[in-house]
Structure formats: C-alpha cells, structure tokens
Design a protein around this motif. Structure first.
Motif, PDB file in Angstrom:
ATOM      1  N   LEU A  16       0.832  -1.209   0.000  1.00 32.72           N
ATOM      2  CA  LEU A  16       0.000   0.000   0.000  1.00 32.72           C
ATOM      3  C   LEU A  16       0.866   1.259   0.000  1.00 32.72           C
ATOM      4  N   GLY A  17       1.993   1.219   0.709  1.00 32.26           N
ATOM      5  CA  GLY A  17       2.914   2.349   0.705  1.00 32.26           C
ATOM      6  C   GLY A  17       3.506   2.589  -0.666  1.00 32.26           C
ATOM      7  N   LEU A  18       3.937   1.519  -1.322  1.00 31.97           N
ATOM      8  CA  LEU A  18       4.494   1.650  -2.673  1.00 31.97           C
ATOM      9  C   LEU A  18       3.442   2.136  -3.659  1.00 31.97           C
ATOM     10  N   LEU A  19       2.219   1.644  -3.531  1.00 31.52           N
ATOM     11  CA  LEU A  19       1.126   2.095  -4.386  1.00 31.52           C
ATOM     12  C   LEU A  19       0.838   3.585  -4.155  1.00 31.52           C
ATOM     13  N   SER A  20       0.888   4.010  -2.906  1.00 33.77           N
ATOM     14  CA  SER A  20       0.672   5.426  -2.587  1.00 33.77           C
ATOM     15  C   SER A  20       1.755   6.302  -3.212  1.00 33.77           C
ATOM     16  N   ALA A  40       1.642   7.118   2.227  1.00 36.94           N
ATOM     17  CA  ALA A  40       2.844   6.296   2.090  1.00 36.94           C
ATOM     18  C   ALA A  40       3.656   6.331   3.379  1.00 36.94           C
ATOM     19  N   ALA A  41       3.798   7.514   3.985  1.00 40.28           N
ATOM     20  CA  ALA A  41       4.542   7.622   5.244  1.00 40.28           C
ATOM     21  C   ALA A  41       3.869   6.777   6.328  1.00 40.28           C
ATOM     22  N   GLU A  57      11.210   0.510   7.955  1.00 43.46           N
ATOM     23  CA  GLU A  57      11.914   1.651   8.547  1.00 43.46           C
ATOM     24  C   GLU A  57      12.763   2.361   7.496  1.00 43.46           C
ATOM     25  N   ARG A  58      13.362   1.598   6.610  1.00 47.08           N
ATOM     26  CA  ARG A  58      14.230   2.169   5.581  1.00 47.08           C
ATOM     27  C   ARG A  58      13.442   3.083   4.637  1.00 47.08           C
ATOM     28  N   LEU A  59      12.307   2.606   4.135  1.00 44.33           N
ATOM     29  CA  LEU A  59      11.504   3.433   3.228  1.00 44.33           C
ATOM     30  C   LEU A  59      10.880   4.623   3.947  1.00 44.33           C
ATOM     31  N   HIS A  60      10.497   4.414   5.201  1.00 45.57           N
ATOM     32  CA  HIS A  60       9.933   5.511   5.987  1.00 45.57           C
ATOM     33  C   HIS A  60      10.984   6.607   6.181  1.00 45.57           C
ATOM     34  N   ILE A 118       5.877  16.410   4.761  1.00 43.41           N
ATOM     35  CA  ILE A 118       5.384  15.289   5.561  1.00 43.41           C
ATOM     36  C   ILE A 118       5.691  15.512   7.032  1.00 43.41           C
ATOM     37  N   VAL A 119       6.904  15.962   7.320  1.00 37.13           N
ATOM     38  CA  VAL A 119       7.295  16.220   8.709  1.00 37.13           C
ATOM     39  C   VAL A 119       6.440  17.336   9.301  1.00 37.13           C
ATOM     40  N   ASP A 120       6.216  18.426   8.536  1.00 36.20           N
ATOM     41  CA  ASP A 120       5.350  19.514   9.019  1.00 36.20           C
ATOM     42  C   ASP A 120       3.964  19.000   9.383  1.00 36.20           C
TER      43      ASP A 120
END
Length: 117
Positions: free
Chosen positions: A8-12, A34-35, A43-46, A59-61
């Motif tokens: 789902l993350g890769l699709l996002s 995705a995050a 953890e690596r992709l995140h 994303i961080v904001d």
C-alpha cells in the motif's frame, strides 16, 4: 500485515508520482499515506520518505504540527481555481458546478485553516 502495508505504501508513492504530472490527482495526501504505511512496514523506506529533500519537509510539518506550508497552500489554491475555471470553460451543467464549488470550497477552507509549516 507488513507486506500489505509495504504494498500500500508503494502504491501510494506511485499515485503521488502520477499526481505530479496530473493536476487533478493530489500528490501530498498520497505521500502522507505512504509515510503512514511505511512507518508500519519498512523503517528504511519511511526514513527515505521523511528525509527526501522535496517531499520530506511537507510530511514532517504535517506529522508534527498538522501544518501546511504557505507555498503549498498557494499552489493548491491555483490548482483548484484552474480546475473550476476549466469546468466553467467546458460549460459543465450547473449542478456539477455547484457540487464542485461546494467541495472545492470545503477543501480550500480546510487547507487555509491549517497552521503554516
């Protein structure tokens, strides 16, 4: 579940990349998804997504403050105005224009009511 979240993350991310080229498909909401999915699967992709020089800060904001940068707010406003203008040029039926106006107006209220990143 990790495999499902990873897919789902890769699709996002794929949808977000498509959204860069297609103005009607939003990019940032898919990156936020995705995050979320990568935080539960990789953890690596995140870490890659959060440290990405283009997408990471937005994303961080959002994750830390629920904030949207003023430049992103302006870009969203221009996109929404362009979509509505295109609908007017195409002379869509009045009921479609009303639905668009209400929906897009709600989106703009949400975006501009968020704190600045």
């Amino acid at each position: 579940m990790k495999f499902l979240y990873l897919c789902l993350g890769l699709l996002s991310v794929l949808f977000a990349l498509i959204g860069i080229a297609l103005p009607l498909l939003p990019t940032v909401p898919f990156l936020l998804l995705a995050a979320f999915f990568f935080a539960r699967s990789s953890e690596r992709l995140h870490a890659w997504l959060l440290s990405h020089r283009t997408f990471g800060p937005a994303i961080v904001d959002w994750n830390e403050h629920g904030a949207i940068r003023p430049s992103a707010k302006k870009a969203a406003t221009v996109s929404v105005a362009a979509v509505f203008l295109l609908s007017l040029i195409l002379k869509l039926p009045i009921h479609v224009l009303l639905i668009q106006a209400i929906t897009l107006g709600g989106v703009m209220i949400f975006i501009w009511s968020r704190p600045n990143g």
